[in-house]
Enzyme design. Structure first.
Site, PDB file in Angstrom:
ATOM      1  N   GLY A 137      69.914  77.446  87.857  1.00 53.56           N
ATOM      2  CA  GLY A 137      69.306  78.781  87.905  1.00 53.56           C
ATOM      3  C   GLY A 137      70.016  79.704  86.936  1.00 53.56           C
ATOM      4  O   GLY A 137      70.750  79.247  86.051  1.00 53.56           O
ATOM      5  N   TRP A 153      70.664  71.709  81.603  1.00 52.52           N
ATOM      6  CA  TRP A 153      69.858  72.252  80.512  1.00 52.52           C
ATOM      7  C   TRP A 153      70.465  73.617  80.226  1.00 52.52           C
ATOM      8  O   TRP A 153      70.423  74.516  81.062  1.00 52.52           O
ATOM      9  CB  TRP A 153      68.397  72.382  80.946  1.00 52.52           C
ATOM     10  CG  TRP A 153      67.496  72.785  79.827  1.00 52.52           C
ATOM     11  CD1 TRP A 153      66.922  71.967  78.906  1.00 52.52           C
ATOM     12  CD2 TRP A 153      67.056  74.105  79.521  1.00 52.52           C
ATOM     13  NE1 TRP A 153      66.152  72.700  78.036  1.00 52.52           N
ATOM     14  CE2 TRP A 153      66.217  74.017  78.386  1.00 52.52           C
ATOM     15  CE3 TRP A 153      67.279  75.369  80.081  1.00 52.52           C
ATOM     16  CZ2 TRP A 153      65.607  75.122  77.806  1.00 52.52           C
ATOM     17  CZ3 TRP A 153      66.672  76.461  79.499  1.00 52.52           C
ATOM     18  CH2 TRP A 153      65.850  76.333  78.380  1.00 52.52           C
ATOM     19  N   LYS A 190      51.545  67.719  72.624  1.00 51.14           N
ATOM     20  CA  LYS A 190      52.180  66.417  72.873  1.00 51.14           C
ATOM     21  C   LYS A 190      52.907  65.937  71.631  1.00 51.14           C
ATOM     22  O   LYS A 190      54.025  65.458  71.699  1.00 51.14           O
ATOM     23  CB  LYS A 190      51.147  65.344  73.257  1.00 51.14           C
ATOM     24  CG  LYS A 190      50.521  65.395  74.606  1.00 51.14           C
ATOM     25  CD  LYS A 190      51.432  65.171  75.764  1.00 51.14           C
ATOM     26  CE  LYS A 190      52.091  66.445  76.191  1.00 51.14           C
ATOM     27  NZ  LYS A 190      51.490  67.186  77.252  1.00 51.14           N
ATOM     28  N   GLU A 199      46.242  70.482  73.568  1.00 49.00           N
ATOM     29  CA  GLU A 199      47.100  69.562  74.311  1.00 49.00           C
ATOM     30  C   GLU A 199      47.599  68.438  73.402  1.00 49.00           C
ATOM     31  O   GLU A 199      48.777  68.056  73.463  1.00 49.00           O
ATOM     32  CB  GLU A 199      46.322  69.030  75.531  1.00 49.00           C
ATOM     33  CG  GLU A 199      47.026  68.006  76.381  1.00 49.00           C
ATOM     34  CD  GLU A 199      48.313  68.487  77.024  1.00 49.00           C
ATOM     35  OE1 GLU A 199      48.668  69.671  76.928  1.00 49.00           O
ATOM     36  OE2 GLU A 199      49.010  67.633  77.593  1.00 49.00           O
ATOM     37  N   CYS A 248      68.062  71.996  84.943  1.00 47.95           N
ATOM     38  CA  CYS A 248      69.272  71.432  85.505  1.00 47.95           C
ATOM     39  C   CYS A 248      68.920  70.652  86.772  1.00 47.95           C
ATOM     40  O   CYS A 248      68.034  71.043  87.523  1.00 47.95           O
ATOM     41  CB  CYS A 248      70.343  72.459  85.874  1.00 47.95           C
ATOM     42  SG  CYS A 248      70.877  73.459  84.488  1.00 47.95           S
TER      43      CYS A 248
HETATM   44  O1  M6R Z   1      55.570  72.052  85.878  1.00 46.47           O
HETATM   45  P1  M6R Z   1      54.609  72.897  85.119  1.00 46.47           P
HETATM   46  O2  M6R Z   1      53.261  72.282  85.001  1.00 46.47           O
HETATM   47  O3  M6R Z   1      54.516  74.297  85.644  1.00 46.47           O
HETATM   48  O4  M6R Z   1      55.202  72.967  83.653  1.00 46.47           O
HETATM   49  C1  M6R Z   1      54.611  73.753  82.668  1.00 46.47           C
HETATM   50  C2  M6R Z   1      55.147  73.398  81.311  1.00 46.47           C
HETATM   51  O5  M6R Z   1      56.526  73.585  81.252  1.00 46.47           O
HETATM   52  C3  M6R Z   1      54.844  71.947  80.949  1.00 46.47           C
HETATM   53  O6  M6R Z   1      53.476  71.682  80.993  1.00 46.47           O
HETATM   54  C4  M6R Z   1      55.357  71.625  79.522  1.00 46.47           C
HETATM   55  O7  M6R Z   1      54.635  72.345  78.575  1.00 46.47           O
HETATM   56  C5  M6R Z   1      55.280  70.121  79.271  1.00 46.47           C
HETATM   57  N1  M6R Z   1      56.486  69.680  78.653  1.00 46.47           N
HETATM   58  C6  M6R Z   1      54.137  69.740  78.403  1.00 46.47           C
HETATM   59  O8  M6R Z   1      54.092  68.388  78.111  1.00 46.47           O
END
Ligand code: M6R
Length: 617
Positions: A100, A73, A494, A490, A2
């Site tokens: 939150g 969200w 993606k 990764e 959000c």
């Molecule tokens: O902000 P953060 O790196 O802690 O976020 C972690 C994951 O939520 C984030 O990497 C998510 O998996 C992405 N959408 C990946 O592309």
């Protein structure tokens, strides 16, 4: 998740809030809403994106110099108009926006229902504003005091802003666990202006003077004055920071999507992550945040890495780097599992917490747990001033610049760059690598931005052709070994998150223990098969896939002969030290998922059900 925005000052609030919400839409886009003092307290909200809300309001005269906005969200209650924020109190004289989760909302709601409150939505946030109203009415206290008393009873996380019909010059905000930044605008005669938002992106156009509200702080902006107190009513002195962020860095700059822009920014962002830190000519490698604590970190009996999603993948690369070069045992943990499984953490252990946003709730909770058990926390984050750096004992920023696309790209390569530097520094300190290798790695690091650029220049067309061939596939397999195994994970992440194609990443050798059963003439298999220590082995794995008629796409090192004869498609990338190869081999996979998603007509920057920053568990 959000995004919240609020404004009070001398400008028209509505256009400013709508623009801010668009900048924050990466945090959630299930619904959007605003509240304005426009002939009374009025809320306008709608399921869908901010542009849909804007379209629905285009013929309304929306004026006023104070207001709130929210992009959602969904957590409690499905995405619809009613569950959209802002929410009214029962007398409709208060409006709240909330980011939150209020964990004890159900118990509070029952209490309030027994006292006659009627709720329109299924949200926890509506319960909070009714609760505040209830306290104010029953205790005959000020709104500020009611907020304070209410927050004492709240379990959970919140960043909130409240607007009251009877106080046309007042915003009340508070945070615990979810981010909230206050921008201090320029004065216009006796009037001044304040911006509140989940991050600085809606603010930076107007001012770079900001205050990051801390947990358990309540900010009141009344009659052009900002005052901050803690939840026990003790005034605190706001720490005003000057942000270095530029407006251009949060705009698309001519690219069709933020994700594409961010992929193409990587030569620069990787360079920025190393700028002032690496100098091969002087044999110099320094991470300012590590210097003071180097003795302690280098002597750690164990390093535990925590993160989620892409950051967890960067952590896996770091495991290989730390173990190979610094010879320190490493465990890589999903923050969400670590926090709930009573892990063994000993004093002296170092926890490296990786996060782009610095706000991921699971990673923050993992940090708190590890801290309580005596670990030293080193944060590797991108967003300056976010919660994880503040919760860490020390850390290093990745300097990738704002990442807006929900699919993480430049954050990953910046994280791996910083973690590689950290591994080499530790290895040098511990004497576990030779001076020769130390210098070689510095030279190799400095060459990475150029090599990324070469991949972008040379492979984009080819990748588009491959994307066109496979855009209708239902499944993909990504296989890699050694340093390229996390890259396989990764690449698969993606693809699934932005194109909605099911994809799995595996260590190539594990294929024969199960996934090989999936291979037939319809299965595209992406091998990351660069010339490294497991090259011969991965060549055998490619043969195993070919023997079962799988369609092989291989990311290979320039000049590759053997695999070129076996694979249907090859994408050549420059030679690099094997340990730094993830920084290069991931690039064609980012381009592939991007191209497939675009060809499938998917919403690349805002994929369904996702949000950029996962501030709920
Ligand atoms: O902000 P953060 O790196 O802690 O976020 C972690 C994951 O939520 C984030 O990497 C998510 O998996 C992405 N959408 C990946 O592309």
């Amino acid at each position: 998740m959000c995004g919240i925005v609020a404004y009070t000052g001398y400008r028209e609030a509505y256009p400013l809030i709508i623009k801010g919400l668009k900048r924050l839409e990466y945090r959630g886009y299930d619904s959007a809403g605003i509240a304005l003092l426009n002939g009374g307290l009025r809320i306008y909200k709608k399921k869908g994106k901010v542009s849909e809300l804007e379209e629905s309001l285009k013929n309304l005269p929306l004026s006023g110099n104070i207001g709130l906005g929210h992009t959602r969200w969904a957590t409690h209650g499905e995405p619809n108009d009613v569950n959209a924020h802002p929410h009214y109190s029962s007398d409709r004289k208060l409006a709240i926006i909330h980011n939150g989760i209020i964990e004890n909302y159900d118990a509070l709601k029952k209490e309030l229902v027994n006292r006659g409150h009627v709720f329109l939505s299924e949200t926890d946030s509506e319960v909070l504003i009714h609760f505040i109203e209830d306290i104010q009415v029953n205790s005959q206290c000020s709104l500020e005091e009611a907020v304070r008393l209410a927050l004492h009873r709240i379990v959970g996380a919140y960043a909130i802003v409240i607007l009251a019909q009877d106080a046309s010059n007042q915003l009340i905000a508070a945070r615990k666990g979810s981010p909230l930044v206050i921008g201090i605008g320029k004065a216009n005669g006796p009037a001044s202006e304040y911006f509140l938002a989940s991050d600085a992106t809606p603010i930076i156009e107007y001012t770079n003077e900001v205050v990051y509200l801390k947990d358990h702080e309540i900010a009141v902006i009344r009659d052009h004055q900002l005052s901050i107190k803690n939840i026990d009513d003790v005034p605190t002195t706001p720490y005003v920071q000057t942000l270095a962020m530029e407006l251009e860095s949060i705009e698309k700059g001519g690219y069709e999507h933020f994700m594409l822009k961010e992929i193409f920014e990587q030569p620069r962002s990787v360079y920025d992550s190393m700028r002032g830190r690496v100098n091969s000519k002087q044999g110099y490698l320094l991470l300012g945040g590590l210097r003071e604590h180097l003795g302690r970190v280098a002597k750690a009996p164990r390093i535990i890495i925590v993160g989620c999603g892409t950051s967890w993948h960067a952590g896996l690369v770091a495991e290989y780097l730390f173990e190979e070069f610094a010879r320190i045992p490493v465990e890589v943990e999903y923050a969400s599992e670590f926090r709930y499984r009573n892990p063994v953490v000993n004093e002296g252990d170092v926890v490296v917490a990786i996060s782009q946003s610095g706000e991921t709730a699971d990673t923050l909770a993992a940090i708190e747990l590890a801290k309580a058990k005596g670990a030293f926390i080193f944060g590797v984050c991108n967003v300056v001033g976010s919660s994880i750096p503040r919760a860490s004992h020390a850390g290093a920023y990745t300097h990738a610049g704002p990442e807006i696309g929900v699919a993480s790209t430049k954050a990953f390569t910046a994280q791996v760059s910083v973690l590689a530097m950290m591994a080499i520094i530790l290895a040098n300190e511990r004497g576990t690598i030779s001076k020769g290798l130390f210098y070689q790695l510095l030279v190799e690091l400095e060459a990475i931005p150029d090599k990324i650029d070469q991949v972008l220049q040379r492979s984009t067309r080819k990748v588009q052709h491959i994307a066109n061939t496979f855009k209708d596939a239902s499944n993909f397999l990504y296989l890699g070994r050694g340093y390229n195994f996390p890259v396989a994970l990764e690449g698969a992440l993606k693809l699934k998150e932005i194109s909605y194609i099911h994809a799995e990443g595996y260590p190539a050798a594990e294929m024969k223990h199960g996934p090989i059963a999936l291979i037939d003439e319809a299965m595209p298999v992406v091998f990351i098969a660069t010339r490294d220590s497991s090259y011969e082995k991965i060549v055998s794995n490619i043969q195993e896939v070919r023997a079962r008629k799988g369609r092989v796409i291989a990311v290979v090192t320039e000049g590759e002969q053997l695999i070129s004869q076996m694979a249907e498609f090859v994408i050549e990338i420059p030679v690099a030290h094997e340990a730094l190869m993830p920084l290069i081999s991931v690039i064609p996979l980012q381009l592939l998922s991007y191209s497939i998603a675009v060809m499938r007509g998917c919403h690349v920057d805002q994929p369904r059900n996702l949000a950029k920053s996962v501030t709920v568990e």
